[in-house]
Design an enzyme around this catalytic site. Sequence first.
Site, PDB file in Angstrom:
ATOM      1  N   TYR A  32      71.301 -35.434 -23.022  1.00 31.04           N
ATOM      2  CA  TYR A  32      72.709 -35.020 -22.889  1.00 31.04           C
ATOM      3  C   TYR A  32      73.653 -35.701 -23.875  1.00 31.04           C
ATOM      4  CZ  TYR A  32      70.894 -32.917 -18.652  1.00 31.04           C
ATOM      5  OH  TYR A  32      70.162 -32.153 -17.775  1.00 31.04           O
ATOM      6  N   HIS A 109      76.450 -25.453 -21.851  1.00 32.12           N
ATOM      7  CA  HIS A 109      75.437 -26.450 -21.496  1.00 32.12           C
ATOM      8  C   HIS A 109      75.245 -27.344 -22.704  1.00 32.12           C
ATOM      9  CE1 HIS A 109      74.333 -24.344 -17.844  1.00 32.12           C
ATOM     10  NE2 HIS A 109      74.429 -23.230 -18.546  1.00 32.12           N
TER      11      HIS A 109
END
Length: 156
Positions: A32, A109
């Site tokens: 991430y 995302h």
Amino acid sequence: MPHSADLPDDIPVLVLNGPNLNLLGLREPDIYGKDTLAGIEELCRETAAAHGLRADCRQSNHEGVLIDAIHEARTAHRAIVINPAGYSHTSVALRDALAAVELPVVEVHLSNIHKREAFRHHSYVSAVADTVICGAGANGYALALAHTATLVREKR
Ligand code: DQA
């Protein structure tokens, strides 16, 4: 009640981040990235401003709180940029809320969900989003806000 499309120009875009994204920077940084949620929210505000928009950034770990924020957006926001996080893959209720409010929706995302585990390949939200951006890391939010400006202009 007036719909957002009829409201004045300073109505913000809702930037909504779902569960566990409060841990960005600490949480699996190899997937991430190292940016914190605060950093990403600042990037959203800056990008929105550069495109003549205002970003109202919120995060919740609770499905019902996210749904309430989406309902509120119907009259308080111009468009929604959302990273539904884990709820992307599970929540019909979140999908239904986004369909109900009839605002431009951009789904973001950080990771490329299609390169990951099979259970992440399907997002309930994608079918009601105008645009889906995934795999661009934090820059995906900047792309999302820039594109939201186009969607908002098209809707006028
Ligand atoms: C995510 C991808 C989801 O599969 C995951 O559950 C998240 C974050 C992303 O930004 O890459 O929490 O939405």
